[in-house]
Design an enzyme around this catalytic site. Structure first.
Site, mmCIF file in Angstrom:
data_model
loop_
_atom_site.group_PDB
_atom_site.id
_atom_site.type_symbol
_atom_site.label_atom_id
_atom_site.label_comp_id
_atom_site.label_asym_id
_atom_site.label_seq_id
_atom_site.Cartn_x
_atom_site.Cartn_y
_atom_site.Cartn_z
ATOM 1 N N SER A 57 30.722 16.145 9.444
ATOM 2 C CA SER A 57 29.893 17.061 8.641
ATOM 3 C C SER A 57 29.574 18.298 9.468
ATOM 4 O O SER A 57 29.705 18.272 10.701
ATOM 5 C CB SER A 57 28.599 16.333 8.257
ATOM 6 N N TYR A 66 20.783 11.344 8.400
ATOM 7 C CA TYR A 66 22.139 11.822 8.107
ATOM 8 C C TYR A 66 22.702 12.595 9.311
ATOM 9 O O TYR A 66 23.831 12.360 9.748
ATOM 10 C CB TYR A 66 22.098 12.710 6.858
HETATM 11 P P1 NAP Z 1 29.399 11.566 -3.031
HETATM 12 O O1 NAP Z 1 30.042 12.331 -4.126
HETATM 13 O O2 NAP Z 1 27.919 11.362 -3.028
HETATM 14 O O3 NAP Z 1 30.153 10.179 -2.886
HETATM 15 C C1 NAP Z 1 29.711 9.212 -1.970
HETATM 16 C C2 NAP Z 1 30.794 8.173 -1.836
HETATM 17 O O4 NAP Z 1 30.385 7.205 -0.869
HETATM 18 C C3 NAP Z 1 31.031 7.458 -3.146
HETATM 19 O O5 NAP Z 1 32.414 7.296 -3.320
HETATM 20 C C4 NAP Z 1 30.335 6.121 -2.942
HETATM 21 O O6 NAP Z 1 30.944 5.051 -3.620
HETATM 22 C C5 NAP Z 1 30.510 5.916 -1.451
HETATM 23 N N1 NAP Z 1 29.480 5.015 -0.961
HETATM 24 C C6 NAP Z 1 28.161 5.282 -0.797
HETATM 25 N N2 NAP Z 1 27.514 4.185 -0.382
HETATM 26 C C7 NAP Z 1 28.450 3.197 -0.285
HETATM 27 C C8 NAP Z 1 28.398 1.833 0.100
HETATM 28 N N3 NAP Z 1 27.253 1.256 0.472
HETATM 29 N N4 NAP Z 1 29.554 1.135 0.085
HETATM 30 C C9 NAP Z 1 30.716 1.698 -0.286
HETATM 31 N N5 NAP Z 1 30.823 2.989 -0.660
HETATM 32 C C10 NAP Z 1 29.696 3.727 -0.656
HETATM 33 O O7 NAP Z 1 29.670 12.235 -1.626
HETATM 34 P P2 NAP Z 1 30.878 13.132 -1.092
HETATM 35 O O8 NAP Z 1 30.394 14.524 -1.022
HETATM 36 O O9 NAP Z 1 32.151 12.819 -1.763
HETATM 37 O O10 NAP Z 1 30.874 12.607 0.415
HETATM 38 C C11 NAP Z 1 31.915 11.877 0.989
HETATM 39 C C12 NAP Z 1 31.756 11.951 2.483
HETATM 40 O O11 NAP Z 1 31.790 13.312 2.905
HETATM 41 C C13 NAP Z 1 30.430 11.401 3.003
HETATM 42 O O12 NAP Z 1 30.629 10.751 4.229
HETATM 43 C C14 NAP Z 1 29.598 12.644 3.202
HETATM 44 O O13 NAP Z 1 28.579 12.473 4.137
HETATM 45 C C15 NAP Z 1 30.652 13.601 3.691
HETATM 46 N N6 NAP Z 1 30.339 15.016 3.570
HETATM 47 C C16 NAP Z 1 30.117 15.605 2.352
HETATM 48 C C17 NAP Z 1 29.833 16.953 2.311
HETATM 49 C C18 NAP Z 1 29.593 17.696 1.036
HETATM 50 O O14 NAP Z 1 29.245 18.883 1.086
HETATM 51 N N7 NAP Z 1 29.756 17.097 -0.126
HETATM 52 C C19 NAP Z 1 29.778 17.704 3.493
HETATM 53 C C20 NAP Z 1 30.002 17.067 4.696
HETATM 54 C C21 NAP Z 1 30.293 15.732 4.741
HETATM 55 P P3 NAP Z 1 30.375 4.461 -5.022
HETATM 56 O O15 NAP Z 1 30.240 5.617 -5.960
HETATM 57 O O16 NAP Z 1 31.426 3.478 -5.401
HETATM 58 O O17 NAP Z 1 29.055 3.824 -4.690
#
Ligand code: NAP
Length: 251
Positions: free
Chosen positions: A143, A156
């Protein structure tokens, strides 16, 4: 472009039912990989069907990655279905937004369990298999908060700094064994994770003004970088944190 060809490779992607994980899983499938979509609450039917439509094999594995006892099953099930694992993408992640002074221990613990502890245990399980195989690619999703402090997200930020450190620790040990461990640090991407920021008019304007590319990232913006780190094209990259951020870090 054979450098980026993943034909015959097997990928496991956590959090693959939606957001960045789904786009990464489909990017890997487009490049030729068979994929295990790991999800907790979101069914991966759409992603599995899309991968199959590309001519790939795909399975869905339901697991809560915060439950350590559920993690060996992810690796076992993938090997049972495909016979090997070449690529592990540790993408599943959560965020809890509360000022540090009021941040509950439960929120802290949950974030560390999902964002960090699962990354260590899954990497260890897949890593052992990859070391035996003599090859493998692990991609952790870091991140901007692997570099910066953020606001109201102490758990986080701590987890994502640690993911960067763990990436380097594993890369340092496993580079000589043919296993490359790297990370992608996404910038501000338009997914459920950042919905609260985009709905806050002040924060969303501040964030957008700081992104040199002039837009929030999309999930698809991560597909190409993930294919790169999963492929032969990155064979001499170890412990690198690849920022995919529209220039956020350079401003
Ligand atoms: P998101 O849309 O909120 O999706 C979160 C994902 O994590 C979902 O697929 C969810 O699965 C899964 N997840 C959460 N808790 C879980 C658990 N206990 N067991 C299994 N799966 C779990 O987030 P995103 O933006 O796609 O983020 C994906 C990654 O990128 C994360 O690590 C996040 O920190 C990182 N990230 C995101 C951003 C951003 O701007 N969006 C920036 C930097 C880093 P279910 O729906 O099946 O529960």
């Amino acid at each position: 472009m054979s450098y980026f060809d993943l034909t015959g490779k097997v990928a496991v992607v956590t959090g693959a039912g939606r957001g960045l994980g789904e786009a990464i899983a489909l990017g890997l499938a487009q490049a030729g990989a068979d994929v295990a979509f790991v999800t907790n609450r979101t069914p991966a039917d759409k992603g599995v069907a899309a991968a199959e439509a590309l001519g790939r094999k795909a399975i869905s594995i339901q697991a809560d990655v915060s439950d350590r006892s559920a993690l060996p099953g992810i690796i076992d099930r993938t090997i049972e279905a495909f016979g090997r694992i070449d690529i592990l993408v540790n993408n599943a992640g959560i965020i809890r937004r509360t000022p540090a002074a009021d941040h509950s221990y439960e929120d802290w613990q949950e974030v560390i369990d999902v964002n960090l502890n699962s990354v260590f245990v899954l990497s260890q399980l897949a890593g052992k298999h990859m070391i035996e195989q003599g090859s493998g690619k692990i991609i952790n999703i870091a991140s901007m908060l692997s570099y910066q402090g953020g606001i109201n997200v102490p758990g986080y930020t701590s987890s994502k700094h640690a993911v960067a450190g763990l990436t380097k620790a594993l890369a340092s040990e496993w580079a000589s064994k043919g296993v490359q461990v790297n990370a992608i640090a996404p910038g501000y991407m338009s997914t459920d994770n950042t919905e609260a920021l985009r709905e806050d008019p002040v924060r969303s304007t501040q964030i957008l003004q700081r992104i040199p590319a002039g837009r929030w990232g999309t999930s698809e913006d991560l597909a190409g970088p993930a294919v790169f780190l999963a492929s032969q094209a990155s064979d001499y990259m170890n412990g690198h944190i690849l920022a995919v951020d529209g220039g956020w870090l350079v401003r």
